[in-house]
Design a protein around this motif. Structure first.
Motif, short mmCIF file in Angstrom:
data_model
loop_
_atom_site.label_atom_id
_atom_site.label_comp_id
_atom_site.label_asym_id
_atom_site.label_seq_id
_atom_site.Cartn_x
_atom_site.Cartn_y
_atom_site.Cartn_z
N LYS A 83 22.08 12.43 50.05
CA LYS A 83 20.98 11.64 49.51
C LYS A 83 19.64 12.29 49.84
N ASN A 84 19.54 12.82 51.06
CA ASN A 84 18.30 13.50 51.45
C ASN A 84 18.05 14.73 50.60
N GLU A 89 14.99 17.27 46.13
CA GLU A 89 14.95 17.89 44.79
C GLU A 89 14.09 17.06 43.84
N LEU A 90 14.26 15.74 43.87
CA LEU A 90 13.49 14.87 42.98
C LEU A 90 12.00 14.91 43.32
N GLU A 96 6.08 19.17 40.82
CA GLU A 96 5.89 20.19 39.77
C GLU A 96 5.41 19.53 38.48
N LEU A 97 5.98 18.40 38.13
CA LEU A 97 5.59 17.70 36.92
C LEU A 97 4.14 17.23 37.01
#
Length: 104
Positions: A83-84, A89-90, A96-97
Protein backbone atom coordinates in the motif's frame (compact mmCIF):
# COMPACT_ATOMS: atom_id res chain seq x y z
CA UNK A 1 -13.79 -4.20 64.06
CA UNK A 2 -13.51 -5.70 60.60
CA UNK A 3 -10.93 -8.37 60.03
CA UNK A 4 -8.56 -7.73 57.18
CA UNK A 5 -8.99 -10.14 54.28
CA UNK A 6 -6.33 -12.72 53.70
CA UNK A 7 -5.27 -13.63 50.22
CA UNK A 8 -3.95 -17.10 49.57
CA UNK A 9 -1.51 -17.56 46.70
CA UNK A 10 -2.01 -20.28 44.11
CA UNK A 11 0.55 -22.63 45.68
CA UNK A 12 -1.02 -22.13 49.12
CA UNK A 13 -4.46 -23.03 47.76
CA UNK A 14 -3.06 -26.13 46.06
CA UNK A 15 -1.36 -27.15 49.30
CA UNK A 16 -4.68 -26.89 51.17
CA UNK A 17 -6.47 -28.90 48.48
CA UNK A 18 -3.69 -31.49 48.46
CA UNK A 19 -4.07 -31.96 52.21
CA UNK A 20 -7.77 -32.62 51.69
CA UNK A 21 -7.50 -34.84 48.61
CA UNK A 22 -4.28 -36.77 49.28
CA UNK A 23 -3.88 -36.74 53.03
CA UNK A 24 -7.65 -37.08 53.56
CA UNK A 25 -7.84 -34.19 56.04
CA UNK A 26 -11.53 -33.29 56.43
CA UNK A 27 -12.59 -29.89 55.13
CA UNK A 28 -14.01 -29.02 58.54
CA UNK A 29 -10.57 -29.49 60.12
CA UNK A 30 -8.93 -27.35 57.43
CA UNK A 31 -11.54 -24.64 57.97
CA UNK A 32 -10.92 -24.60 61.72
CA UNK A 33 -7.16 -24.60 61.27
CA UNK A 34 -7.06 -21.87 58.61
CA UNK A 35 -10.10 -19.90 59.80
CA UNK A 36 -11.90 -20.36 56.46
CA UNK A 37 -15.43 -21.09 55.42
CA UNK A 38 -16.08 -24.44 53.78
CA UNK A 39 -17.59 -22.70 50.75
CA UNK A 40 -14.21 -21.09 50.09
CA UNK A 41 -12.46 -24.45 49.93
CA UNK A 42 -15.22 -25.89 47.75
CA UNK A 43 -14.83 -22.92 45.43
CA UNK A 44 -11.09 -23.60 45.20
CA UNK A 45 -11.84 -27.26 44.42
CA UNK A 46 -14.23 -26.27 41.65
CA UNK A 47 -11.67 -23.90 40.10
CA UNK A 48 -8.94 -26.49 40.49
CA UNK A 49 -10.85 -29.18 38.61
CA UNK A 50 -12.19 -26.83 35.95
CA UNK A 51 -8.70 -25.56 35.09
CA UNK A 52 -6.69 -28.70 35.82
CA UNK A 53 -6.33 -29.53 32.12
CA UNK A 54 -3.86 -26.67 31.71
CA UNK A 55 -1.31 -28.62 33.76
CA UNK A 56 -1.24 -31.29 31.04
CA UNK A 57 -0.96 -29.06 28.00
CA UNK A 58 2.46 -29.43 26.45
CA UNK A 59 2.63 -26.15 24.57
CA UNK A 60 2.03 -27.51 21.06
CA UNK A 61 -1.22 -25.67 20.71
CA UNK A 62 0.26 -22.40 21.88
CA UNK A 63 3.16 -22.88 19.45
CA UNK A 64 0.71 -23.37 16.56
CA UNK A 65 -1.27 -20.31 17.62
CA UNK A 66 1.93 -18.26 17.87
CA UNK A 67 3.06 -19.44 14.42
CA UNK A 68 -0.32 -18.47 12.97
CA UNK A 69 -0.05 -15.03 14.55
CA UNK A 70 3.47 -14.58 13.17
CA UNK A 71 2.28 -15.57 9.68
CA UNK A 72 -0.64 -13.13 9.91
CA UNK A 73 1.71 -10.34 11.02
CA UNK A 74 4.01 -11.02 8.06
CA UNK A 75 1.03 -10.94 5.68
CA UNK A 76 -0.20 -7.65 7.10
CA UNK A 77 3.27 -6.10 6.97
CA UNK A 78 3.60 -7.13 3.30
CA UNK A 79 0.17 -5.69 2.54
CA UNK A 80 1.10 -2.43 4.27
CA UNK A 81 4.38 -2.21 2.36
CA UNK A 82 2.51 -2.72 -0.93
CA UNK A 83 0.00 0.00 0.00
CA UNK A 84 2.86 2.36 0.79
CA UNK A 85 4.43 1.66 -2.61
CA UNK A 86 1.15 2.31 -4.40
CA UNK A 87 0.61 5.53 -2.46
CA UNK A 88 4.12 6.71 -3.32
CA UNK A 89 3.49 6.00 -7.03
CA UNK A 90 0.14 7.82 -6.93
CA UNK A 91 1.59 10.82 -5.13
CA UNK A 92 4.43 10.99 -7.67
CA UNK A 93 1.96 10.80 -10.57
CA UNK A 94 -0.19 13.46 -8.91
CA UNK A 95 2.79 15.78 -8.46
CA UNK A 96 3.78 15.30 -12.13
CA UNK A 97 0.22 16.02 -13.24
CA UNK A 98 0.12 19.21 -11.17
CA UNK A 99 3.38 20.34 -12.76
CA UNK A 100 2.16 19.72 -16.29
CA UNK A 101 -1.19 21.38 -15.69
CA UNK A 102 0.46 24.28 -13.95
CA UNK A 103 2.70 24.97 -16.96
CA UNK A 104 -0.12 24.83 -19.48
Amino acid sequence: MNKQRRHFSGPEKVAVLKRHLVEKVPISNLCDELDLHATQIYSWLKDFFENGHTAFENGRKSKAVEDAKDKKIEQLEAKLARKNEVMAELMEAHAELKKTLGEA
